[in-house]
Design an enzyme around this catalytic site. Structure first.
Site, PDB file in Angstrom:
ATOM      1  N   GLY A  42       0.806  -1.218   0.000  1.00 16.53           N
ATOM      2  CA  GLY A  42       0.000   0.000   0.000  1.00 16.53           C
ATOM      3  C   GLY A  42       0.836   1.264   0.000  1.00 16.53           C
ATOM      4  N   GLY A  46      -1.116   7.959  -0.033  1.00 11.05           N
ATOM      5  CA  GLY A  46      -1.444   8.213   1.365  1.00 11.05           C
ATOM      6  C   GLY A  46      -0.336   7.908   2.350  1.00 11.05           C
ATOM      7  N   ILE A  47      -0.713   7.262   3.449  1.00  8.83           N
ATOM      8  CA  ILE A  47       0.207   6.973   4.539  1.00  8.83           C
ATOM      9  C   ILE A  47       1.347   6.082   4.074  1.00  8.83           C
ATOM     10  CG2 ILE A  47       0.395   5.889   6.811  1.00  8.83           C
ATOM     11  CD1 ILE A  47      -2.603   6.645   7.197  1.00  8.83           C
ATOM     12  N   GLY A  48       1.027   5.089   3.254  1.00 10.32           N
ATOM     13  CA  GLY A  48       2.057   4.181   2.770  1.00 10.32           C
ATOM     14  C   GLY A  48       3.099   4.881   1.924  1.00 10.32           C
ATOM     15  N   ASP A  94      -1.325  -8.426  -5.820  1.00 13.32           N
ATOM     16  CA  ASP A  94      -2.734  -8.192  -5.503  1.00 13.32           C
ATOM     17  C   ASP A  94      -3.030  -8.973  -4.234  1.00 13.32           C
ATOM     18  OD1 ASP A  94      -5.461  -8.085  -5.242  1.00 13.32           O
ATOM     19  OD2 ASP A  94      -5.920  -8.771  -7.276  1.00 13.32           O
ATOM     20  N   ASN A 121       0.762  -2.454   5.281  1.00 14.21           N
ATOM     21  CA  ASN A 121       0.047  -1.182   5.355  1.00 14.21           C
ATOM     22  C   ASN A 121      -1.209  -1.118   4.497  1.00 14.21           C
ATOM     23  OD1 ASN A 121      -0.009   2.013   5.590  1.00 14.21           O
ATOM     24  ND2 ASN A 121       0.033   1.538   3.401  1.00 14.21           N
ATOM     25  N   THR A 142      -8.385  -8.668   1.478  1.00 13.60           N
ATOM     26  CA  THR A 142      -7.343  -7.686   1.149  1.00 13.60           C
ATOM     27  C   THR A 142      -6.626  -7.163   2.386  1.00 13.60           C
ATOM     28  OG1 THR A 142      -8.638  -6.987  -0.777  1.00 13.60           O
ATOM     29  CG2 THR A 142      -6.886  -5.505  -0.029  1.00 13.60           C
ATOM     30  N   SER A 176      -6.324  -0.017  12.870  1.00 13.03           N
ATOM     31  CA  SER A 176      -7.093   1.213  13.066  1.00 13.03           C
ATOM     32  C   SER A 176      -7.830   1.101  14.388  1.00 13.03           C
ATOM     33  CB  SER A 176      -8.099   1.396  11.920  1.00 13.03           C
ATOM     34  OG  SER A 176      -9.024   2.420  12.237  1.00 13.03           O
ATOM     35  N   TYR A 200     -24.227  -7.605   4.354  1.00 10.42           N
ATOM     36  CA  TYR A 200     -22.956  -6.880   4.334  1.00 10.42           C
ATOM     37  C   TYR A 200     -23.112  -5.446   4.822  1.00 10.42           C
ATOM     38  CZ  TYR A 200     -18.650  -4.813   2.503  1.00 10.42           C
ATOM     39  OH  TYR A 200     -17.453  -4.151   2.366  1.00 10.42           O
TER      40      TYR A 200
END
Length: 331
Positions: A42, A46-48, A94, A121, A142, A176, A200
């Site tokens: 990742g 962003g953060i990654g 992936d 990440n 994922t 998180s 879901y």
């Protein structure tokens, strides 16, 4: 109230850092990382991406795996534009596909690189229901199961690297605080949302996957200790920040919520700080199985602290992500 005030003003905790610290701050005095090879999932946004940029700036050799090879190459180009001598290698991965994870590990091993640092990440928050090619609910596949398999297949290389170099290996799982939103029985709920689209709930599914990251950290730390492996594993909450993770929920309501909460949001450099701190700081040598937020150790949810649930999830995970005959490691 006191904790909220400390967060808002960025007061430093026991580590000397707090919510306003950035990834560059926490790595500013760390040892040169030119001897470190790191895989960061990742890392294309962003953060990654910020984590990758800062580690490259400190000298680490980076492996950036991504679904989109072009996007990863763009990330590499941005890093090289700032750090011309950075060592960055792009590979395909992936995480929702177990065959892709196995292929990535085989290709990485063919490079004959050491592996000192693995940062799990990558994250997905999808409003829509989906099933992976392996028959697993997509968010769980994922965010958690792909990382579970990736870690399992790479640990042997990390053990060998630590033994050959004398440098302690580190695994960082990015979770998180939303993991605490999940309550109930993990396995039946996962089965329910996998088989029944109507059941879901995107937020609960995301919370489940992040709880799984916390439990994975706890059980893996236990197993590594039993093996006497010179590797630590810890879990981090990066903080609340607007990144591409929310792309499936863009719109007026989301924009309004983020605007109203802007004082509570971190910048991306601040959000990457805890990951970089746990990944590099000398103070955390031999610290394993812990949960960190704002660059300081804290406690996960009650369910996230449950050793029985951690072991139970591990057993189920091995069933969902069975070992390949050519698997490189057995825990």
């Amino acid at each position: 109230m006191l904790e909220a005030l400390k967060y808002l003003i960025g007061a430093a905790g026991a580590s000397g850092y707090g919510s306003k610290s950035t990834a560059e701050d926490v790595t500013g005095n760390c040892r040169d990382l030119s001897h470190i090879t790191a895989i960061i999932t990742g890392a294309t946004s962003g953060i990654g991406a910020e984590t990758a940029r800062v580690l490259a700036k400190r000298g680490a050799r980076l492996i950036i795996p991504a679904r989109s090879y072009k996007t990863a190459e763009d990330t590499k180009a941005r890093i090289l534009a700032e750090c011309t001598e950075a060592k960055v290698i792009v590979m395909s991965l992936d995480l929702s596909s177990q065959s892709s994870v196995r292929n990535f590990v085989r290709e990485f091993e063919s490079l004959n690189f050491p592996l000192n640092l693995l940062i799990n990440n990558a994250g997905k928050f999808s409003h829509g229901h989906g099933i992976s090619e392996d028959g697993i609910e997509m968010t769980f596949a994922t965010n958690y199961l792909g990382h579970f398999l990736l870690t399992k297949l790479l640990v042997k290389k990390m053990v060998e690297t630590a033994e050959e170099t004398g440098i302690q290996g580190r695994i960082v799982n990015v979770s998180s605080s939303i993991h605490s939103w999940f309550t109930g029985d993990i396995i039946p709920y996962l089965d329910l949302i996998t088989k029944n689209k109507s059941e879901y709930d995107a937020t609960r599914a995301y919370a489940l996957s992040k709880l799984a990251n916390v439990l994975h950290t706890k059980e893996l730390a236990h197993k590594l200790k039993q093996m006497k492996a010179n590797i630590t594993v810890n879990c981090v909450h990066p903080g609340i920040v607007r990144t591409r993770l929310t792309r499936d929920r863009e719109g007026l309501i989301t924009d309004l919520v983020f605007f109203l909460a802007s004082k509570l949001l971190k910048t991306i450099p601040q959000a990457a700080a805890t990951t970089c701190y746990v990944a590099t700081h000398p103070r955390l040598e031999n610290v394993s199985g812990k949960y960190f937020a704002d660059c300081n150790e804290t406690s996960p949810s009650k369910l996230g602290s449950n050793s029985y649930e951690a072991e139970r999830l591990w057993i189920i995970s091995e069933i969902m992500a069975p070992e390949n005959p050519k698997s490189v490691f057995h825990l």
